[in-house]
Structures are given as structure tokens and as C-alpha cells.
Write a protein that holds these residues in place. Structure first.
Motif, short mmCIF file in Angstrom:
data_model
loop_
_atom_site.label_atom_id
_atom_site.label_comp_id
_atom_site.label_asym_id
_atom_site.label_seq_id
_atom_site.Cartn_x
_atom_site.Cartn_y
_atom_site.Cartn_z
N ALA A 97 0.79 -1.07 -0.03
CA ALA A 97 -0.05 -0.13 -0.04
C ALA A 97 0.85 1.42 -0.04
O ALA A 97 1.90 1.10 0.60
CB ALA A 97 -0.83 -0.21 1.35
N TYR A 98 0.24 2.39 -0.73
CA TYR A 98 1.22 3.57 -0.64
C TYR A 98 0.45 4.76 -0.67
O TYR A 98 -1.07 4.49 -1.07
CB TYR A 98 1.83 3.55 -2.00
CG TYR A 98 1.35 3.41 -3.08
CD1 TYR A 98 0.95 4.56 -3.87
CD2 TYR A 98 0.83 2.09 -3.69
CE1 TYR A 98 -0.08 4.28 -5.03
CE2 TYR A 98 -0.12 2.01 -4.91
CZ TYR A 98 -0.33 3.20 -5.47
OH TYR A 98 -1.09 3.12 -6.35
N THR A 99 0.95 5.75 -0.23
CA THR A 99 0.18 7.13 -0.41
C THR A 99 0.09 7.83 -1.71
O THR A 99 1.11 7.42 -2.61
CB THR A 99 0.43 8.36 0.70
OG1 THR A 99 1.80 8.39 0.32
CG2 THR A 99 0.54 7.53 2.04
N THR A 130 -2.70 7.05 4.91
CA THR A 130 -2.04 6.16 5.89
C THR A 130 -2.94 5.77 7.01
O THR A 130 -2.67 4.69 7.38
CB THR A 130 -1.39 7.46 6.78
OG1 THR A 130 -0.21 7.78 5.80
CG2 THR A 130 -0.45 6.98 7.99
N GLN A 133 -4.07 2.47 5.33
CA GLN A 133 -2.94 1.49 5.56
C GLN A 133 -2.57 0.87 6.83
O GLN A 133 -2.54 -0.62 6.92
CB GLN A 133 -1.47 2.11 5.14
CG GLN A 133 -1.72 2.50 3.70
CD GLN A 133 -0.33 2.94 3.34
OE1 GLN A 133 0.69 2.44 3.57
NE2 GLN A 133 -0.22 4.16 2.32
N GLN A 136 -5.17 -1.91 7.54
CA GLN A 136 -5.03 -3.16 6.60
C GLN A 136 -3.79 -4.06 6.97
O GLN A 136 -3.93 -5.09 6.99
CB GLN A 136 -4.80 -2.70 5.13
CG GLN A 136 -6.05 -1.98 4.60
CD GLN A 136 -7.48 -2.93 4.68
OE1 GLN A 136 -7.22 -4.21 4.23
NE2 GLN A 136 -8.45 -2.32 4.98
N VAL A 142 -2.93 -6.37 3.89
CA VAL A 142 -1.57 -5.52 3.28
C VAL A 142 -0.38 -6.01 3.88
O VAL A 142 -0.32 -6.12 5.31
CB VAL A 142 -1.91 -4.03 3.35
CG1 VAL A 142 -0.64 -3.22 3.16
CG2 VAL A 142 -2.97 -3.43 2.54
N GLY A 145 3.32 -1.15 3.80
CA GLY A 145 2.80 0.27 3.94
C GLY A 145 3.80 1.23 3.72
O GLY A 145 4.98 1.20 4.37
N LEU A 147 3.94 5.12 4.12
CA LEU A 147 2.97 6.17 4.99
C LEU A 147 3.93 7.00 5.59
O LEU A 147 5.07 7.00 5.83
CB LEU A 147 2.16 5.21 5.68
CG LEU A 147 2.32 4.08 6.48
CD1 LEU A 147 3.43 4.68 7.89
CD2 LEU A 147 1.56 3.14 6.95
#
Length: 328
Positions: A97-99, A130, A133, A136, A142, A145, A147
Motif C-alpha cells: 500500500a502507498y500514499t 495512511t 494502511q 489493513q 496488506v 505500507g 506511509l
């Protein structure tokens, strides 16, 4: 059901056509080899070899079995290799996951490095703010992350991987767009400010409050948004100005001018934005540890030739928690 050992013994005899040579190849004695062939023939209900004192010949049933036996043994060997590769973290699947901002800075570099160092790991990419994330990561949906620093959450580990400065984003029609060069936060006083959401973008919201308070500047907040691209769209429309991470310049819309902030400002020591990698301590995915190691190597931070952000000065240590509970 016949076993892989029996198939291995059968293939050895079929290829050597000699029980003694097959036993030597398998590094066993001849009696247990003969026993395995007998058990296989009993299981299949067919004679696989014609044996005489002078020679060994495959029967039609044996000739029919040989190609399939080879395929089964090859598949079993490949399966064992695949399992070992997944267990060592060099193969498998990694959900990252990413911002929105990480997509412009750390994520492209991570993808390039993963292609080089973890070519057999499939990446599943998900853009999340964030707080989502963190949720998750706790749930295990996830693996990794990218974040903003948060208040520490039990069971979640973080390490700082990148830092950068904030810059001013100004409509090209504004009197603050010129001349080029650094701009003081005092120039924002009484100007219309496009502000980060205090709930969905708390990390940046709190940072801007600290910067303006330290500079004794009081801009007038006219609108809130949770994502940097949305804020830049508002700047492009001429509604006001804002501060964004330097990496946002990589997707600047037309009509937006970026200016560095004055390094001689009292707030300069506060002008730093961190990005962390986070993962669950309970993760059972071996690729997580390999990815974290890859992300936090000193040379990986970010490419200074391609990105305005700068790598963290000490990526091997966990980042200190921030006071905000949400970030972009």
C-alpha cells in the motif's frame, strides 16, 4: 498409491536397464531397489520389466509409464524449488500500500529495485491513505505500507526511508509567483491558504500549523482537501496557495509555480516531511523482510538525479512517532 521414491527407482531402472547400475546411481543396494519396483508393479497391476539373467527390458506398460513418471518427478522437483524460494522471500506475492505522494517518490524506486532484487515476487499495489494502511496492516490484508509517521500502533513496526522539504505551490497569476527564488512564510500572512484536512490528512495539517506558528504568519484558510493532487488543482484554479512536499513538483499541473521556502526562517528546522515503511510483526510472508531490507539500505532512499526528495539520513532506525494520527 505409489510414491515418488518408487517412481524414481522405476525411472532409474528404465534408463539404465540394469538393476545394479540403477542401484549404484541411486546410492542404494539392489534388494531395496527391486522391492520398490515390485511394490510399484503391484500398485499398478502391471509388469513393468521383463527380467532375465542376462538383460532387463521394459514391457509395453513400462514404456507407457516412463514419460509420465518423468513429468511427475520433474514437477515434484520444481514444486520443492518453488516452495523453498517462497520460504526464502525471493518468490511469492507482496501486497504494497502507498500514499498518493509516495507514488511520486518512493514507490517508483521500490518497484525498480524489486524488479532487480525480487524478480519472482509479484507486487499487488494499492493506494490508501495512511490510517487505512495501518488498519489493513493490522488485519493482514496488506503486507507493506509506504506511509507518513503515525502514533505507534501495537504490532506494527516502522522505519524511516525518505525525507524531503515542503515547498510553496502558488498560482502563476499570484504576485507571489515572482520573482524566482525562496519565499518566506511571512509572505503567506493574510493570503488565502488551501489547507490539508484535519482528519484525513492530519500529518500535513499539523505540520503546516507548526510552520506558520513558528513564523508568526497567519494565512486565511479558505478550503480543506485531503490529497496533494486535489490541493494543486485548487491552486491551478487560482483559489489560493499551499505547501506541498517537494516531490509533488513531478506532477505539477500547468499554471502552478513552485518556490522553495526560506532556509533562514525560524521555522526552517520544522520543514521536513518523512515517509516510513511499515509492516506487521505478525506477518508470515517471507518477502516482507526482504522488501524492508531492500527499502532501508542506505543507497535506496531516493534517486537525487530524478527526485527532489532526499533519502533519510539514517534509514536503519525506526522513525520517531508523530503527533498526528493521519497522513497522506
Amino acid at each position: 498409491m505409489f510414491s515418488l521414491v518408487q517412481l524414481e527407482c522405476f525411472v532409474a531402472v528404465a534408463e539404465e536397464l540394469h538393476f545394479g547400475a540403477a542401484a549404484e546411481r541411486l546410492r542404494i543396494t539392489q534388494p531395496p531397489l527391486s522391492r520398490q519396483i515390485q511394490l510399484l508393479e503391484r500398485e499398478l497391476g502391471a509388469l513393468l520389466f521383463n527380467r532375465t539373467s542376462r538383460r532387463v527390458e521394459m514391457t509395453a506398460a513400462g514404456q507407457s509409464l516412463l514419460p509420465s513418471a518423468r513429468r511427475v518427478l520433474d514437477l515434484a522437483a520444481k514444486m520443492a524449488i518453488d516452495v523453498r524460494r517462497v520460504a526464502s522471500g525471493v518468490a511469492g506475492t507482496l501486497t504494497v500500500a502507498y500514499t498518493a505522494m509516495a507514488a511520486q517518490s518512493a514507490l517508483p524506486l521500490f518497484i525498480r529495485r524489486a524488479a532487480e532484487d525480487m524478480p519472482d515476487v509479484s507486487l499487488v499495489l494499492r493506494e490508501l491513505v495512511t490510517t487505512d494502511q495501518m488498519d489493513q496492516l493490522v488485519k493482514g490484508t496488506v503486507d507493506l505500507g509506504l506511509l507518513r509517521p503515525l502514533v505507534a500502533r501495537p504490532g506494527i513496526s516502522t522505519r524511516q526511508i525518505m525525507s524531503e522539504r515542503m515547498v510553496a505551490a502558488i498560482p502563476a497569476t499570484s504576485h507571489l509567483a515572482l520573482p524566482p527564488g525562496p519565499i518566506s512564510l511571512l509572505d503567506f500572512d493574510r493570503e488565502r491558504l488551501l489547507m490539508y484536512s484535519p482528519t484525513e490528512a492530519r500529518y500535513f495539517h499539523d505540520l503546516l500549523l507548526r510552520l506558520f506558528a513558528a513564523s508568526e504568519s497567519q494565512p486565511v484558510v479558505i478550503q480543506y482537501a485531503s490529497q496533494v493532487p486535489a490541493l494543486l488543482a485548487l491552486v491551478q484554479a487560482g483559489l489560493g496557495l499551499t505547501l506541498v512536499p517537494a516531490s509533488a513538483q513531478r506532477f505539477a499541473p500547468e499554471g502552478v509555480v513552485f518556490r522553495d521556502l526560506d532556509t533562514h526562517s525560524p521555522a526552517d528546522s520544522l520543514n521536513i516531511v518523512h515517509l516510513d515503511v511499515a509492516w506487521s510483526d505478525e506477518s508470515a510472508n517471507p518477502a516482507v523482510a526482504k522488501a524492508v531490507e531492500m527499502l532501508t539500505r542506505a543507497e535506496t532512499g531516493t534517486d537525487p538525479a530524478a527526485d527532489p526528495a532526499t533519502p533519510a539520513t539514517d534509514p536503519s532506525h525506526a522513525a520517531a512517532p508523530a503527533t498526528g494520527d493521519v497522513g497522506l
